[in-house]
Design an enzyme around this catalytic site. Structure first.
Site, PDB file in Angstrom:
ATOM      1  N   SER A 106     -16.715 -96.665 -24.636  1.00  0.00           N
ATOM      2  CA  SER A 106     -16.470 -95.229 -24.634  1.00  0.00           C
ATOM      3  C   SER A 106     -17.816 -94.528 -24.696  1.00  0.00           C
ATOM      4  O   SER A 106     -18.666 -94.890 -25.517  1.00  0.00           O
ATOM      5  CB  SER A 106     -15.618 -94.865 -25.846  1.00  0.00           C
ATOM      6  OG  SER A 106     -15.442 -93.481 -25.914  1.00  0.00           O
ATOM      7  N   HIS A 120     -18.097 -87.846 -19.755  1.00  0.00           N
ATOM      8  CA  HIS A 120     -17.358 -88.787 -20.594  1.00  0.00           C
ATOM      9  C   HIS A 120     -16.849 -89.911 -19.700  1.00  0.00           C
ATOM     10  O   HIS A 120     -16.433 -89.679 -18.561  1.00  0.00           O
ATOM     11  CB  HIS A 120     -16.178 -88.066 -21.252  1.00  0.00           C
ATOM     12  CG  HIS A 120     -14.999 -88.960 -21.521  1.00  0.00           C
ATOM     13  ND1 HIS A 120     -13.883 -88.978 -20.696  1.00  0.00           N
ATOM     14  CD2 HIS A 120     -14.775 -89.874 -22.484  1.00  0.00           C
ATOM     15  CE1 HIS A 120     -13.028 -89.860 -21.168  1.00  0.00           C
ATOM     16  NE2 HIS A 120     -13.520 -90.420 -22.242  1.00  0.00           N
ATOM     17  N   ASN A 140     -14.699 -93.849 -20.224  1.00  0.00           N
ATOM     18  CA  ASN A 140     -14.073 -94.776 -21.170  1.00  0.00           C
ATOM     19  C   ASN A 140     -13.221 -95.752 -20.368  1.00  0.00           C
ATOM     20  O   ASN A 140     -12.512 -95.362 -19.455  1.00  0.00           O
ATOM     21  CB  ASN A 140     -13.211 -93.964 -22.154  1.00  0.00           C
ATOM     22  CG  ASN A 140     -12.135 -94.779 -22.836  1.00  0.00           C
ATOM     23  OD1 ASN A 140     -10.950 -94.521 -22.666  1.00  0.00           O
ATOM     24  ND2 ASN A 140     -12.538 -95.760 -23.611  1.00  0.00           N
ATOM     25  N   THR A 141     -13.351 -97.028 -20.686  1.00  0.00           N
ATOM     26  CA  THR A 141     -12.381 -98.009 -20.173  1.00  0.00           C
ATOM     27  C   THR A 141     -12.043 -98.971 -21.301  1.00  0.00           C
ATOM     28  O   THR A 141     -12.878 -99.240 -22.171  1.00  0.00           O
ATOM     29  CB  THR A 141     -12.903 -98.805 -18.949  1.00  0.00           C
ATOM     30  OG1 THR A 141     -14.183 -99.369 -19.260  1.00  0.00           O
ATOM     31  CG2 THR A 141     -13.028 -97.924 -17.716  1.00  0.00           C
ATOM     32  N   HIS A 165      -4.181 -73.895 -25.646  1.00  0.00           N
ATOM     33  CA  HIS A 165      -4.356 -72.652 -26.418  1.00  0.00           C
ATOM     34  C   HIS A 165      -5.319 -71.694 -25.732  1.00  0.00           C
ATOM     35  O   HIS A 165      -5.304 -70.491 -26.004  1.00  0.00           O
ATOM     36  CB  HIS A 165      -4.808 -72.949 -27.848  1.00  0.00           C
ATOM     37  CG  HIS A 165      -6.159 -73.574 -27.953  1.00  0.00           C
ATOM     38  ND1 HIS A 165      -6.415 -74.878 -27.617  1.00  0.00           N
ATOM     39  CD2 HIS A 165      -7.357 -73.060 -28.358  1.00  0.00           C
ATOM     40  CE1 HIS A 165      -7.713 -75.137 -27.824  1.00  0.00           C
ATOM     41  NE2 HIS A 165      -8.286 -74.061 -28.257  1.00  0.00           N
ATOM     42  N   GLY A 167      -7.979 -96.031 -38.939  1.00  0.00           N
ATOM     43  CA  GLY A 167      -9.097 -96.500 -39.763  1.00  0.00           C
ATOM     44  C   GLY A 167     -10.313 -96.919 -38.970  1.00  0.00           C
ATOM     45  O   GLY A 167     -11.067 -97.793 -39.398  1.00  0.00           O
ATOM     46  N   GLY A 168     -10.531 -96.302 -37.820  1.00  0.00           N
ATOM     47  CA  GLY A 168     -11.723 -96.596 -37.042  1.00  0.00           C
ATOM     48  C   GLY A 168     -12.972 -96.060 -37.742  1.00  0.00           C
ATOM     49  O   GLY A 168     -12.883 -95.332 -38.726  1.00  0.00           O
TER      50      GLY A 168
END
Lengths: 288, 288
Positions: free
Chosen positions: A107, A121, A123-124, A188, A271-272
Site C-alpha cells: 500500500s 495512491h 495498493n494491491t 458529504h 489491530g493493525g
C-alpha cells in the site's frame, strides 16, 4: 492448507516485497534527480524502514521518506494472519465456517511537495479465507482540480491503467474505473477525491495465475507510470496560491481516509499498526 | 404539538442564540485585549456569520473568527427539523412511532494560535422526537499533554464544571465526567483526546425546567471559564517546538472528529451543512 496454496501465498508475499524495493529505489532516484528552484537547500530524501508485528500473527514493514520532491511518501508491505471478529465475518467472503484470514499486500500513498505534481495512491493485496482473491487499485489526486494543469498527467494515468487492464483477461477496465469513481468519492462534499483511476476487490476469476499476473502488471504499470508523471513537473516553480490550494485539497484526502476508506477502518478495527495505517495522512493540511 | 412544548422549543432556541452572541462578544474582547509578542502584526479578529438552510426544515448560523488569539473558532447555532432515515430510528429515543425530530443547539470549537492555550469544545442541545431531552458537554485539549504546562487550567476547568453540575440536581458530575473520559478517547491510539470535561446525553430528569436550567448554567459556566483560562497564557511567548507539538496534537483532534464523533457523523448523514459541521477541524494540522 495445501502445498499449492502455501506456494501461492509465498509467491504473492515475495512479489509485494520485491515491488516495494523497486518502487523505493525509483522514488529515491527521483529525489536524486530533482533540480527545482530550492534543490540546493536540502539533500535528496531517503526511505527509512520500520518493522511492526501484527497481534494475530505476522507483521509488516513501513517505509517512509520525507524528501524534496516527495513531501511524505509511505510504502507499507504486510503479511498478516488472524481471526476476524464476528461482526466482520458476515462482510467478508469465505468466512462462514471460520473467521481465519491471511492477507498480504503493498500500500502506497505519496504526498508531493509541489502542488504541480499530483498525489497518488496504489495498493494491491492477496487475501485468503475459505476463499482466495486479489484486490487493489490506484488513483491520482491533482492539487488543482479546477484547472487544466494536470490534464495530461490525468490522461496518461488513465491510459496506462486501461492498457494494463486490457492486457489481462481477469481485469475489466470500464468496471474497475467506475468502481474507483464510485469509491473515491466524498458524499458529504458531493466531490470526487481526485481524478480517479481503478479499484477492484474480490478478484477471483477462477484462474489464480492470471489474477496474480494482473496484480503484478498493475505494480509494473505503476512503477513505470508515476515516476514518469512526477518527473514531468517536479522542477517547475509554483505560486504560493497553488501551494495554499494543495493544502486545502489535502483536507479532502484526510476526510475521505478517516470517514470512508475501508482499508483504514479495516486496519484500525483489526489491530493493525496505527502509524502504518495512518501513514496515508498528508504531512501538512489546512482547513481554512 | 402542545403550546407548552412549543414554548419550550422557543425558549431553548432563543437561549442558544443569545448565548452565541455573548460568547462571540467575549471572544472578540479577548482579541482586542491581546498583547502578545506579535500583537502589532495583525488587527483583532472579528466573527463573520453565515446563515444556512437545512433540507428538512429550519437552518442555522455559522459564526467563524480567525484572529490573533483564536486561530480559528467556530460557533454554530442551529434549529432544524426533519425525519430520521429508518436506520437512525432504532438508535434515537422516541422514534418508534415517527421519525420526526426537532433539534436546536449551540456547538463551539476553538483552536488557539498559542500552544500554551488549550483548544476547547462546548456543545449543548435540545432534541424533541416522541420524547424530549437535553445533551451536551465541554472538554479541554491542551497542546502539550505530556507536560505540566496547563495543569492549573485543567484543574480550573474540571472544578468549574463540577461546581456547575453540583448546583443542578439533574446533573451527575462523576457520571458526566466519566462519560467524557469514555467518549473523548481514541481507541486506535489508546489515547485520550485531551484532558476531558463532561459529556451527557438523553438528559430528561422528569423536570424539564431543571434540565433547561442546567443547560443554561453550563453555557454561563463556559462563558466565564474559558475566557479566563485563555487570557492567562495568551500573551506568553512560546517556542517553535511547542507550536510543532500543537500541530501534531491537532491531528488527533481530526482523527477523533472524523473517525468517532457522533455529532459529526449525525450531521453529515442527515444532510447538515458541511462547512458548519467540519468547522471543528483545525486550521493547520501536521501528520509528521
Amino acid at each position: 492448507m495445501s502445498p499449492l496454496e502455501e506456494r501461492r501465498k509465498s509467491a504473492a508475499s515475495a512479489w509485494f516485497n520485491a515491488l516495494r524495493d523497486r518502487i523505493c529505489a525509483a522514488f529515491e532516484a527521483i529525489e536524486d534527480d530533482y533540480a527545482g528552484p530550492d534543490a540546493a537547500d536540502a539533500a535528496p530524501g531517503r526511505f527509512s524502514r520500520r518493522a511492526w508485528d501484527h497481534a494475530g500473527g505476522g507483521g509488516g514493514v513501513s517505509a517512509v521518506m520525507r524528501g524534496r520532491v516527495f513531501e511524505k511518501v509511505g510504502v507499507n508491505v504486510s503479511t498478516v494472519s488472524g481471526t476476524f471478529p464476528d461482526d466482520f465475518r458476515g462482510r467478508v467472503p469465505g468466512t462462514d465456517e471460520s473467521g481465519a484470514y491471511w492477507a498480504s499486500g503493498i500500500s502506497l500513498v505519496a504526498h508531493m511537495r509541489s502542488p504541480r505534481v499530483p498525489a497518488v495512491h496504489m495498493n494491491t493485496r492477496h487475501i485468503v479465507t475459505g476463499e482466495a482473491w486479489f484486490g487493489g487499485g490506484a488513483d491520482l489526486t491533482p492539487s488543482l482540480p479546477d484547472t487544466d494543469l494536470n490534464a495530461a498527467e490525468v490522461a496518461d494515468f488513465h491510459a496506462a491503467l486501461k492498457a494494463c487492464c486490457d492486457a489481462h483477461a481477469p481485469a475489466d477496465y470500464p468496471r474497475f474505473k467506475k468502481w474507483a469513481d464510485d469509491y473515491f468519492y466524498l458524499p458529504h462534499r458531493g466531490e470526487a477525491r481526485g481524478a480517479g483511476g481503478i479499484f477492484y476487490d474480490n478478484l477471483a476469476s477462477g484462474d489464480w495465475e492470471a489474477d496474480f499476473a494482473f496484480t503484478r502488471a498493475l505494480g509494473e504499470t505503476f512503477l513505470e507510470l508515476f515516476p514518469r508523471l512526477a518527473r514531468r513537473r517536479m522542477n517547475e516553480p509554483f505560486a504560493a496560491e497553488e501551494r495554499a490550494a494543495q493544502l486545502v485539497r489535502r483536507g479532502r484526502y484526510v476526510e475521505f481516509n478517516l470517514l470512508y476508506d475501508r482499508g483504514t477502518q479495516f486496519g484500525l478495527q483489526t489491530g493493525g499498526d496505527v502509524e502504518a495505517i495512518l501513514m496515508s495522512l498528508p504531512p501538512v493540511v489546512h482547513w481554512p
